[in-house]
Design a protein around this motif. Structure first.
Motif, PDB file in Angstrom:
ATOM      1  N   LEU A   1       5.830 -28.496  31.148  1.00  0.00           N
ATOM      2  CA  LEU A   1       7.026 -28.320  30.361  1.00  0.00           C
ATOM      3  C   LEU A   1       8.134 -29.000  31.252  1.00  0.00           C
ATOM      4  O   LEU A   1       8.134 -29.004  32.515  1.00  0.00           O
ATOM      5  N   ALA A   2       9.236 -29.626  30.522  1.00  0.00           N
ATOM      6  CA  ALA A   2      10.277 -29.962  31.388  1.00  0.00           C
ATOM      7  C   ALA A   2      11.387 -28.832  32.027  1.00  0.00           C
ATOM      8  O   ALA A   2      12.107 -29.303  32.626  1.00  0.00           O
ATOM      9  N   GLY A   3      11.101 -27.743  31.830  1.00  0.00           N
ATOM     10  CA  GLY A   3      11.657 -26.726  32.478  1.00  0.00           C
ATOM     11  C   GLY A   3      11.068 -25.240  32.194  1.00  0.00           C
ATOM     12  O   GLY A   3      10.156 -25.065  31.547  1.00  0.00           O
ATOM     13  N   GLU A   4      11.528 -24.421  32.803  1.00  0.00           N
ATOM     14  CA  GLU A   4      11.240 -23.056  32.703  1.00  0.00           C
ATOM     15  C   GLU A   4      11.833 -22.799  31.366  1.00  0.00           C
ATOM     16  O   GLU A   4      12.822 -22.782  30.859  1.00  0.00           O
TER      17      GLU A   4
ATOM     18  N   PRO B   1       6.873 -29.465  23.619  1.00  0.00           N
ATOM     19  CA  PRO B   1       8.461 -29.645  22.860  1.00  0.00           C
ATOM     20  C   PRO B   1       9.554 -29.282  23.638  1.00  0.00           C
ATOM     21  O   PRO B   1       9.447 -28.836  24.949  1.00  0.00           O
ATOM     22  N   GLY B   2      10.761 -29.639  23.266  1.00  0.00           N
ATOM     23  CA  GLY B   2      11.949 -29.364  23.944  1.00  0.00           C
ATOM     24  C   GLY B   2      12.715 -30.349  24.727  1.00  0.00           C
ATOM     25  O   GLY B   2      13.761 -30.349  25.375  1.00  0.00           O
ATOM     26  N   VAL B   3      12.075 -31.482  24.450  1.00  0.00           N
ATOM     27  CA  VAL B   3      12.653 -32.823  25.033  1.00  0.00           C
ATOM     28  C   VAL B   3      11.971 -34.158  24.633  1.00  0.00           C
ATOM     29  O   VAL B   3      10.981 -33.962  24.015  1.00  0.00           O
ATOM     30  N   GLU B   4      12.830 -35.149  24.472  1.00  0.00           N
ATOM     31  CA  GLU B   4      12.130 -36.116  23.650  1.00  0.00           C
ATOM     32  C   GLU B   4      12.070 -37.596  24.629  1.00  0.00           C
ATOM     33  O   GLU B   4      11.632 -38.553  24.233  1.00  0.00           O
TER      34      GLU B   4
ATOM     35  N   PHE C   1      10.340 -18.011  24.127  1.00  0.00           N
ATOM     36  CA  PHE C   1       9.192 -18.793  23.677  1.00  0.00           C
ATOM     37  C   PHE C   1       7.968 -18.106  23.916  1.00  0.00           C
ATOM     38  O   PHE C   1       7.456 -17.365  24.746  1.00  0.00           O
ATOM     39  N   GLY C   2       7.185 -18.530  22.780  1.00  0.00           N
ATOM     40  CA  GLY C   2       6.046 -17.693  22.735  1.00  0.00           C
ATOM     41  C   GLY C   2       6.179 -16.240  22.084  1.00  0.00           C
ATOM     42  O   GLY C   2       5.007 -15.596  21.892  1.00  0.00           O
TER      43      GLY C   2
ATOM     44  N   LEU D   1      14.042 -27.293  21.721  1.00  0.00           N
ATOM     45  CA  LEU D   1      13.002 -26.710  21.547  1.00  0.00           C
ATOM     46  C   LEU D   1      12.435 -25.684  20.698  1.00  0.00           C
ATOM     47  O   LEU D   1      11.554 -25.771  19.841  1.00  0.00           O
ATOM     48  N   ARG D   2      13.593 -25.057  19.952  1.00  0.00           N
ATOM     49  CA  ARG D   2      13.231 -24.335  18.978  1.00  0.00           C
ATOM     50  C   ARG D   2      13.012 -25.095  17.720  1.00  0.00           C
ATOM     51  O   ARG D   2      12.182 -24.862  16.689  1.00  0.00           O
ATOM     52  N   ASP D   3      13.691 -26.308  17.600  1.00  0.00           N
ATOM     53  CA  ASP D   3      13.673 -27.088  16.467  1.00  0.00           C
ATOM     54  C   ASP D   3      12.126 -27.476  16.480  1.00  0.00           C
ATOM     55  O   ASP D   3      11.495 -27.762  15.175  1.00  0.00           O
TER      56      ASP D   3
END
Length: 349
Positions: free
Chosen positions: A86-89, A52-55, A94-95, A66-68
């Motif tokens: 993940l695409a970043g930290e 999640p968090g990138v498309e 998160f979690g 990410l939240r969406d």
């Protein structure tokens, strides 16, 4: 809000009556119940392979996206995710956000030089890979190695992967490996990794060893099946032949893995998020029993992540359906309630 759930609970199918006491289930009555949900109960769904968090590959992690994406998972009844790369930290929430899934992640992907998407992950020399992986596992518990890439890339050598596994296991972590080549899959299994991601073109004779050593398979079957028609329309090339060969036999590999006793985990690895039900149906269509296909996205996947099911003392997650989803997997499209960390986050009354 105090939530009470009751009904037939999977995997055993016996009647349970549970109260959420904070983030733990109990059979002891809790005062001031505000929501009672009845139906067929699963201990929360799991998407074991989602990013999640990138498309778009190579783009940075977007906190709003990410939240969406995580909300889409929750709407589908997913109360826990594993993100092998993940695409970043990720942000601190998160979690941990009470309205979003529990989460396990492996940080950035680790790849050989010249492989994987530009802008994503970290390229690492072979002699540094074990140390880098170990340091990542200390931070997040998991590490993800790109074991091979596309049709032409040379796989990470088995001795390098073995060093990674030994170093990560020494600090209490686990190793997931992306592989879509026969050679990369063989190296991953020989090294004793904890999970093989995709596993396209995995040699069937390796399945017994995977079962014996506890290496799980996350086949992302539906995602590969979705891509196949578009690949078939492309001009002939070695890359096309490689993908078509693997994707066409992937369902039979999944069935053989389940038959051999390999732990199969359900993961989507695709857009849109919140479509774990598509992977469950794909696993069942491949030949897994509906009960086992559901297990791959619920109680068995939760056990793999260290989460007990619907029992006293377990984390208070549940997804509730009107009918037994094993007899109608389309029930997965219509949860009547989702309980996450003891809170009713969808449906109910």
């Amino acid at each position: 809000m105090v939530v009470r759930v009751r009904g037939r609970a999977l995997p055993h199918g016996e009647y349970v009556d549970l109260y959420a006491d904070g983030d733990r289930w109990t059979t002891d009555p809790v005062r001031n119940v505000e929501a009672v949900v009845e139906g067929w109960l699963l201990p929360g769904l799991v998407d074991a392979h989602t990013h999640p968090g990138v498309e778009v590959p190579g783009e940075p992690l977007d906190d709003l996206m990410l939240r969406d994406h995580l909300r889409q998972h929750v709407d589908a009844g997913v109360t826990a995710i594993r993100s092998p790369g993940l695409a970043g930290e990720p942000p601190d929430w998160f979690g941990a956000d009470p309205d979003l899934p529990r989460a396990w992640h492996a940080g950035p992907w680790l790849a050989q030089h010249g492989q994987f998407f530009d802008g994503w992950g970290r390229r690492v020399d072979h002699d540094e890979m074990a140390a880098v992986a170990s340091a990542q596992a200390v931070r997040t518990g998991w590490v993800k190695i790109i074991g091979d890439w596309s049709s032409a890339g040379v796989p990470v050598p088995v001795d390098v992967l073995t060093g990674v596994v030994d170093a990560v296991h020494a600090v209490g972590g686990r190793v997931a490996v992306h592989t879509q080549q026969a050679g990369g899959g063989a190296a991953a299994v020989a090294a004793g990794v904890d999970s093989v991601e995709h596993g396209m073109l995995l040699e069937p004779e390796l399945l017994t060893r995977m079962a014996e050593q506890g290496t799980a398979l996350t086949p992302t079957l539906h995602g590969l099946q979705q891509v196949l028609p578009e690949v078939l329309r492309r001009d002939d090339s070695p890359g096309k032949r490689w993908f078509v060969e693997g994707a066409r036999v992937h369902a039979s590999l999944v069935a053989a893995a389940a038959e051999a006793g390999v732990r199969v985990l359900a993961g989507t690895d695709s857009l849109p998020h919140g479509r774990i039900m598509d992977e469950v149906r794909a696993l069942a269509a491949a030949g897994m029993r509906p009960h086992d296909a559901l297990a791959a996205a619920s109680w068995d996947a939760r056990a793999y992540l260290g989460l007990p099911g619907l029992e006293p003392g377990a984390p208070a997650d549940a997804v509730v359906y009107a009918e037994d989803p094993r007899t109608d997997l389309d029930q997965l499209d219509h949860p009547i309630a989702v309980v996450l960390r003891g809170r009713l986050v969808r449906g109910g009354h």
